[in-house]
Motif scaffolding. Structure first.
Motif, PDB file in Angstrom:
ATOM      1  N   ASN A  59      31.685   0.817  20.112  1.00 43.54           N
ATOM      2  CA  ASN A  59      31.797   1.841  20.998  1.00 43.54           C
ATOM      3  C   ASN A  59      32.014   3.166  20.306  1.00 43.54           C
ATOM      4  N   ALA A  60      31.269   4.348  20.610  1.00 39.59           N
ATOM      5  CA  ALA A  60      31.264   5.618  19.902  1.00 39.59           C
ATOM      6  C   ALA A  60      32.706   6.197  19.572  1.00 39.59           C
ATOM      7  N   GLU A  61      33.785   6.066  20.640  1.00 42.63           N
ATOM      8  CA  GLU A  61      34.740   6.597  20.679  1.00 42.63           C
ATOM      9  C   GLU A  61      35.901   5.857  19.608  1.00 42.63           C
ATOM     10  N   LYS A  62      35.850   4.519  19.622  1.00 43.47           N
ATOM     11  CA  LYS A  62      36.364   3.477  18.597  1.00 43.47           C
ATOM     12  C   LYS A  62      35.821   3.828  17.193  1.00 43.47           C
ATOM     13  N   ILE A  63      34.579   4.072  17.196  1.00 46.18           N
ATOM     14  CA  ILE A  63      34.037   4.421  15.788  1.00 46.18           C
ATOM     15  C   ILE A  63      34.771   5.572  15.121  1.00 46.18           C
ATOM     16  N   ALA A  64      34.931   6.731  15.965  1.00 48.92           N
ATOM     17  CA  ALA A  64      35.401   7.996  15.542  1.00 48.92           C
ATOM     18  C   ALA A  64      37.015   7.603  15.349  1.00 48.92           C
ATOM     19  N   SER A  65      37.763   7.042  16.160  1.00 52.03           N
ATOM     20  CA  SER A  65      39.126   6.856  15.768  1.00 52.03           C
ATOM     21  C   SER A  65      39.459   5.800  14.587  1.00 52.03           C
ATOM     22  N   LYS A  66      38.589   4.810  14.655  1.00 54.03           N
ATOM     23  CA  LYS A  66      38.620   3.725  13.388  1.00 54.03           C
ATOM     24  C   LYS A  66      38.678   4.666  12.065  1.00 54.03           C
ATOM     25  N   ALA A  67      37.621   5.568  12.229  1.00 54.47           N
ATOM     26  CA  ALA A  67      36.973   6.279  10.820  1.00 54.47           C
ATOM     27  C   ALA A  67      38.185   6.962  10.585  1.00 54.47           C
ATOM     28  N   ARG A  68      38.798   7.703  11.271  1.00 58.93           N
ATOM     29  CA  ARG A  68      40.078   8.565  11.065  1.00 58.93           C
ATOM     30  C   ARG A  68      41.190   7.885  10.572  1.00 58.93           C
ATOM     31  N   MET A  69      41.236   6.777  11.172  1.00 62.68           N
ATOM     32  CA  MET A  69      42.443   5.737  10.649  1.00 62.68           C
ATOM     33  C   MET A  69      42.129   5.453   9.313  1.00 62.68           C
ATOM     34  N   ILE A  70      40.818   4.895   8.907  1.00 63.97           N
ATOM     35  CA  ILE A  70      40.591   4.407   7.534  1.00 63.97           C
ATOM     36  C   ILE A  70      40.731   5.787   6.581  1.00 63.97           C
ATOM     37  N   TYR A  71      40.285   6.737   6.990  1.00 61.79           N
ATOM     38  CA  TYR A  71      40.055   8.069   6.102  1.00 61.79           C
ATOM     39  C   TYR A  71      41.692   8.371   5.689  1.00 61.79           C
ATOM     40  N   SER A  72      42.468   8.324   6.854  1.00 62.58           N
ATOM     41  CA  SER A  72      43.988   8.871   6.750  1.00 62.58           C
ATOM     42  C   SER A  72      44.735   7.600   5.860  1.00 62.58           C
ATOM     43  N   GLU A  73      44.358   6.337   6.001  1.00 56.32           N
ATOM     44  CA  GLU A  73      45.141   5.180   5.454  1.00 56.32           C
ATOM     45  C   GLU A  73      44.521   5.393   3.754  1.00 56.32           C
ATOM     46  N   PHE A  74      43.417   5.358   3.683  1.00 56.23           N
ATOM     47  CA  PHE A  74      42.912   5.046   2.256  1.00 56.23           C
ATOM     48  C   PHE A  74      42.138   6.230   1.472  1.00 56.23           C
ATOM     49  N   ILE A  75      41.760   7.073   2.059  1.00 56.34           N
ATOM     50  CA  ILE A  75      40.846   8.018   1.281  1.00 56.34           C
ATOM     51  C   ILE A  75      41.414   9.346   1.183  1.00 56.34           C
ATOM     52  N   GLU A  76      42.173   9.992   2.121  1.00 55.52           N
ATOM     53  CA  GLU A  76      42.343  11.396   1.790  1.00 55.52           C
ATOM     54  C   GLU A  76      43.669  11.267   0.849  1.00 55.52           C
ATOM     55  N   ALA A  77      43.631  12.529   0.096  1.00 57.17           N
ATOM     56  CA  ALA A  77      44.749  12.562  -0.873  1.00 57.17           C
ATOM     57  C   ALA A  77      46.094  12.278  -0.269  1.00 57.17           C
ATOM     58  N   ASP A  78      46.966  11.516  -1.163  1.00 55.35           N
ATOM     59  CA  ASP A  78      48.245  11.017  -0.909  1.00 55.35           C
ATOM     60  C   ASP A  78      48.215  10.178   0.264  1.00 55.35           C
ATOM     61  N   ALA A  79      47.025   9.500   0.519  1.00 53.14           N
ATOM     62  CA  ALA A  79      47.048   8.398   1.573  1.00 53.14           C
ATOM     63  C   ALA A  79      47.947   7.344   0.971  1.00 53.14           C
ATOM     64  N   PRO A  80      48.848   6.602   2.205  1.00 50.30           N
ATOM     65  CA  PRO A  80      49.732   5.642   1.878  1.00 50.30           C
ATOM     66  C   PRO A  80      49.007   4.606   1.281  1.00 50.30           C
ATOM     67  N   LYS A  81      47.758   4.101   1.139  1.00 51.75           N
ATOM     68  CA  LYS A  81      47.064   3.026   0.525  1.00 51.75           C
ATOM     69  C   LYS A  81      45.675   3.692  -0.302  1.00 51.75           C
ATOM     70  N   GLU A  82      46.089   4.991  -0.657  1.00 54.34           N
ATOM     71  CA  GLU A  82      44.708   5.451  -1.483  1.00 54.34           C
ATOM     72  C   GLU A  82      44.155   4.682  -2.468  1.00 54.34           C
ATOM     73  N   ILE A  83      42.802   4.302  -2.326  1.00 52.40           N
ATOM     74  CA  ILE A  83      42.025   3.742  -3.279  1.00 52.40           C
ATOM     75  C   ILE A  83      41.558   4.616  -4.274  1.00 52.40           C
ATOM     76  N   ASN A  84      41.186   4.098  -5.528  1.00 54.14           N
ATOM     77  CA  ASN A  84      40.504   4.830  -6.468  1.00 54.14           C
ATOM     78  C   ASN A  84      39.128   5.021  -6.495  1.00 54.14           C
TER      79      ASN A  84
END
Length: 149
Positions: A59-84
């Motif tokens: 689902n296109a809407e789920k793609i967008a929401s899951k992508a934002r969740m992954i981004y905020s959880e793992f990618i963005e600066a100071d994310a709670p589970k920021e990957i290297n």
């Protein structure tokens, strides 16, 4: 019971073949996560799993929401589970997150997989977590099967 122990041991021993075998097995994945938690690097396998789940999204809407969740959880600066990951990979994801595709995390996922395969996985195979799992399942109590001994 004897066969159960043997299959468990054989299963645990097959995890040493390659990381894909380990990640494809729930018990192996759980053991690997336990090990990564002890090293304070469980965000790597959690990110990898999130990406695997993300790539199955239809689902296109789920793609967008899951992508934002992954981004905020793992990618963005100071994310709670920021990957290297390197700056250019992170920057590319940041630019594409507004209109994400199922491939938007592929490069970062490859980097994290490679990091786990070259670094964490070999240490896991030498860890007490793995050794205990293999050793605790190797020798069943034969007296249960051979009462005359």
């Amino acid at each position: 019971r004897c066969c159960f122990y043997r299959s468990q041991t054989t299963e645990a021993m097959t995890w040493s073949e390659n990381m894909d075998t380990l990640l494809a097995n729930q018990a192996g994945l759980d053991a690997f996560r336990t090990f990564l938690k002890s090293e304070f690097s469980e965000e790597n396998v959690e990110f990898w799993l999130a990406c695997e789940d993300f790539k199955k999204t239809k689902n296109a809407e789920k793609i967008a929401s899951k992508a934002r969740m992954i981004y905020s959880e793992f990618i963005e600066a100071d994310a709670p589970k920021e990957i290297n990951i390197d700056f250019s990979t992170k920057d590319l994801i940041s630019k594409n997150i507004a209109e994400p595709t199922l491939k938007c995390f592929d490069e970062a996922q490859k980097l994290i997989y490679s990091l786990m395969a070259k670094d964490s996985f070999p240490r896991f195979l030498k860890s007490e977590v793995y050794k205990k799992l293999v050793n605790s399942q190797q020798v069943p109590n034969h007296k249960k099967w051979l009462p005359f001994l």
